[in-house]
Design a protein around this motif. Structure first.
Motif, PDB file in Angstrom:
ATOM      1  N   THR A 201      73.854  15.906  59.626  1.00 55.32           N
ATOM      2  CA  THR A 201      74.784  15.150  60.450  1.00 55.32           C
ATOM      3  C   THR A 201      75.368  14.006  59.624  1.00 55.32           C
ATOM      4  OG1 THR A 201      75.087  14.110  62.619  1.00 55.32           O
ATOM      5  CG2 THR A 201      73.060  13.586  61.426  1.00 55.32           C
ATOM      6  N   ASP A 202      76.338  13.314  60.219  1.00 55.13           N
ATOM      7  CA  ASP A 202      77.123  12.289  59.519  1.00 55.13           C
ATOM      8  C   ASP A 202      77.799  12.890  58.285  1.00 55.13           C
ATOM      9  OD1 ASP A 202      78.163   9.743  59.586  1.00 55.13           O
ATOM     10  OD2 ASP A 202      76.655   8.903  58.256  1.00 55.13           O
ATOM     11  N   LEU A 203      78.355  14.071  58.476  1.00 49.04           N
ATOM     12  CA  LEU A 203      79.036  14.798  57.407  1.00 49.04           C
ATOM     13  C   LEU A 203      80.475  14.310  57.295  1.00 49.04           C
ATOM     14  CD1 LEU A 203      79.145  17.176  55.365  1.00 49.04           C
ATOM     15  CD2 LEU A 203      79.744  18.664  57.305  1.00 49.04           C
ATOM     16  N   GLU A 204      80.811  13.724  56.150  1.00 45.06           N
ATOM     17  CA  GLU A 204      82.163  13.223  55.918  1.00 45.06           C
ATOM     18  C   GLU A 204      82.446  13.182  54.425  1.00 45.06           C
ATOM     19  OE1 GLU A 204      85.095   9.437  57.077  1.00 45.06           O
ATOM     20  OE2 GLU A 204      82.999   9.456  57.740  1.00 45.06           O
ATOM     21  N   ASP A 205      83.650  13.588  54.045  1.00 42.03           N
ATOM     22  CA  ASP A 205      84.084  13.578  52.649  1.00 42.03           C
ATOM     23  C   ASP A 205      83.066  14.276  51.754  1.00 42.03           C
ATOM     24  OD1 ASP A 205      85.955  13.013  50.663  1.00 42.03           O
ATOM     25  OD2 ASP A 205      84.980  11.121  50.116  1.00 42.03           O
ATOM     26  N   TYR A 206      82.580  15.419  52.221  1.00 41.24           N
ATOM     27  CA  TYR A 206      81.490  16.130  51.549  1.00 41.24           C
ATOM     28  C   TYR A 206      81.408  17.520  52.186  1.00 41.24           C
ATOM     29  CZ  TYR A 206      77.017  16.121  48.951  1.00 41.24           C
ATOM     30  OH  TYR A 206      76.002  16.357  48.048  1.00 41.24           O
ATOM     31  N   PRO A 207      80.970  18.529  51.438  1.00 46.22           N
ATOM     32  CA  PRO A 207      80.872  19.864  52.039  1.00 46.22           C
ATOM     33  C   PRO A 207      79.637  20.008  52.914  1.00 46.22           C
ATOM     34  CG  PRO A 207      80.088  19.931  49.787  1.00 46.22           C
ATOM     35  CD  PRO A 207      80.617  18.536  50.010  1.00 46.22           C
ATOM     36  N   ALA A 437      78.415  18.222  63.289  1.00 46.46           N
ATOM     37  CA  ALA A 437      77.694  17.478  62.254  1.00 46.46           C
ATOM     38  C   ALA A 437      78.009  15.993  62.336  1.00 46.46           C
ATOM     39  CB  ALA A 437      78.022  18.033  60.871  1.00 46.46           C
ATOM     40  N   GLY A 438      78.029  15.463  63.568  1.00 45.14           N
ATOM     41  CA  GLY A 438      78.127  14.028  63.761  1.00 45.14           C
ATOM     42  C   GLY A 438      79.497  13.478  64.095  1.00 45.14           C
TER      43      GLY A 438
END
Length: 649
Positions: A201-207, A437-438
């Protein structure tokens, strides 16, 4: 000379001891222990009630020219504890969420840290970096090493080009190899009375993170590398034909996604687990009061097969007025105009048979919001003019479809759409999407998403079984709301079921479908069948009109993964029950001891009819007066279910 060698050895040993140290973190209830080891590699292990759940697991972040986690040297340790209640902007499970954890933050040489958290119902960790400029992430290592050959509900994938709509192979870790690719979340049974769900979770600017099998009882993380060359086919499919040799280029000073493991002794505890939401970034929308969850009349599943009308049904103004009237008559908040309302490739060119100005005006008059389906690529190409036009029309939401990837570029696309839509007070439903994922906490206008094999599969699949329906709430739904799209009125037992694209039916009974409105969380909850069928079912519509799309409290009464589920949910002072079984007929006993003492309620029960094992549409509605002493023996047909409303008198 000997003394010098001994002194040198002792000095080296002392230096090694300074840098090689073990750290321990306990959950607030002291049942879960995380042990972090800083030797040649950075590893952590997890014990629950003194039983190992995860053996030392190597974690590392490989940047260009350096591996963070190799020969780690701790320079600072910080601890923290949190125990508070949070009120979410959208109440998926409850009006208040308890956040209670202990935290260990280890800061290392080379400019990085790792944060570990221990909750009473799970553990989590994440990397952080403190480096100048931009960094290139080559890979991230997570070799999850389990002590036993756990059984796994494996979310089998063929490639990174995926919408994460999976069926689950019930297999063991030992049967998986590097050629086996699986998406998150992953549900497993330790065989020791504990179930685990691994997610991010907290998926951002990343695969997004995926798993491969490996030798031994191990799952190894893998990631889609950044696209180098893509090819667009038609208006919606963009295939990655070649990839870079890295997974992300990103800011040097940042935190990375959380990797969490939900822990449950009782299967039902997975349904109430909120780690995916709790670990995500807080809401960025200053005033989110415009966000309105609700139920939606959906056109595509039933192919607009309305009847008993004096107009030609199809993608036209009259048909959608019919949907609007249906929604208004039964208190549904929204309708969707799915594929066909615009000329593919141009969101600003409406098909001739649709008068959007007339439709939006009529919907506003009747108090119904419109949601528009869009292809993601066309929306990206026309983003600002399209969203501006939607805002002018008064459109309440968009359903964005066919992304089918979660590399870094595509993850950033989701954030862009959420943010730009929020600026215009537009809701979002992602289809053809990766798992939650968040994002929904940071932008709660993202009310739901697909990433699940849901009701659309009834149009073409033989695998959308009641058993599958009883795996998803314990696995996929742990990550967040799922737009399963229930509500089929044409229902069939196994021997009578046949996939028919334009006249679909569901596997299992009518009450199995009704129960999904309580069992499955989706703040935008679809009614997939056509209004003509629903108008012939006034008893079912009494329930579907009343059942909420968000909840103030959730209690799981009985649960066994892939076999059965019985739960109760409250909205304000009303309670709703949902029960489902697999292909086995089943009897469950339950009571209403969760109700307040001394109060009377009217309970309306929808249960499988006596002939539901032959004709899956058969159901019986019962109305009785109950209180908290009430007990009931529920009998469910194969693929059956039960739904109930409990309303105070």
């Amino acid at each position: 000379m000997t003394k010098k060698i001994i002194c040198l050895f002792c000095l080296c040993l002392c230096i090694s001891t300074v840098f090689a140290k073990d750290y321990q973190l306990q959950s607030p209830d002291k049942k879960t222990i995380i042990r972090v080891h800083t030797r040649e590699d950075l590893t952590f292990s997890v014990h629950y009630k003194k039983t190992p759940l995860l053996n030392p697991t190597v974690i590392a972040l490989e940047l260009e020219g350096i591996i963070l986690g190799k020969e780690p040297k701790v320079i600072r340790k910080n601890t923290n504890s949190v125990n508070r209640e949070i009120k979410p902007e959208v109440c998926e499970k409850s009006e208040l969420i308890q956040e209670n954890y202990n935290e260990l933050k280890l800061t290392f040489e080379k400019g990085f840290d790792v944060v570990f958290r221990a909750y009473n119902n799970g553990v989590a960790y994440r990397f952080g970096t403190h480096l100048p400029g931009e960094i290139t992430v080559k890979s991230e290592k997570g070799n999850f090493n389990f002590p036993e050959n756990n059984m796994v509900y494996w979310p089998k994938e063929r490639s990174f080009h995926s919408n994460n709509q999976v069926y689950y192979d019930f297999t063991s870790l030992g049967e998986l190899s590097l050629k086996d690719l699986g998406s998150l979340p992953v549900l497993m049974d330790t065989g020791k009375g504990v179930k685990l769900v691994i997610g991010e979770t907290d998926l951002e600017d990343y695969p997004g993170m995926w798993f491969n099998g490996a030798e031994g009882n191990t799952l190894v993380s893998t990631f889609p590398a950044y696209p180098n060359k893509t090819e667009q086919v038609g208006d919606r499919d963009v295939f990655v034909r070649d990839r870079k040799d890295y997974i992300a280029k990103t800011k040097g000073s940042r935190t990375f996604p959380w990797r969490y493991i939900a822990i449950a002794e009782k299967d039902g505890e997975l349904i109430t687990n909120q780690l995916s939401w709790l670990l995500a970034d807080p809401c960025e929308i200053k005033d989110p009061t415009w966000i309105k969850p609700g139920k939606v009349a959906w056109d595509w599943w039933n192919a607009n097969n309305v009847y008993g009308v004096d107009f030609r049904a199809g993608i036209n103004t009259e048909t959608y007025k019919y949907y609007i009237d249906f929604a208004a008559d039964y208190g549904l908040e929204y309708i969707i105009l799915d594929e066909g309302w615009y000329e593919l490739g141009n969101l600003l060119k409406i098909v001739p048979d649709i008068d959007m100005e007339e439709l939006t005006s009529y919907a506003k008059k009747r108090g119904v919001g419109l949601i528009l389906w869009v292809v993601w690529k066309t929306l990206d190409d026309q983003l600002e003019p399209a969203l501006d036009q939607f805002q002018k029309w008064g459109i309440k939401g968009i359903k964005v479809d066919f992304m089918d990837k979660d590399d870094q570029w595509m993850v950033n696309y989701y954030h862009k759409i959420a943010k730009e839509s929020a600026k215009r007070e537009i809701l979002v439903d992602f289809h053809g999407s990766y798992k939650p994922a968040g994002l929904r906490r940071k932008f709660p206008n993202v009310l739901t998403r697909e990433g699940v094999n849901g009701g659309e599969q009834y149009k073409w699949s033989l695998r959308q079984t009641p058993e599958h329906n009883l795996i998803t709430p314990f696995s996929r739904m742990v990550a967040g709301p799922m737009d399963y799209t229930p509500g089929a009125m044409n229902n069939a037992q196994k021997k009578n079921y046949k996939p028919i694209f334009d006249r679909p039916m569901s596997m299992g009974t009518r009450c199995h479908q009704l129960a999904m409105y309580v069992a499955y969380e989706s703040p935008l909850q679809m009614l997939c069948d056509n209004p003509s069928n629903y108008r012939k079912e006034p008893e079912c519509m009494k329930f579907l009109s009343a059942v909420p799309a968000v909840w103030d409290e959730t209690k799981v009464l009985e649960a066994k993964i892939s076999d059965y589920l019985l739960l109760a949910r409250r909205k304000d002072k009303e309670w709703y029950l949902g029960a489902m079984t697999d292909w086995d007929a089943r009897t469950l006993q339950f009571d209403l001891s969760f109700l307040p003492k001394g109060k009377k309620y009217k309970m309306t029960i929808y249960q499988d009819g006596i002939n539901a094992d032959r004709n899956a549409t058969d159901f019986k509605m019962i109305e009785i007066i109950v209180d908290n002493t009430f007990q009931y023996e529920l009998k469910m047909a194969p693929g059956g279910g039960m739904a109930a409303m409990i309303q105070p008198l």
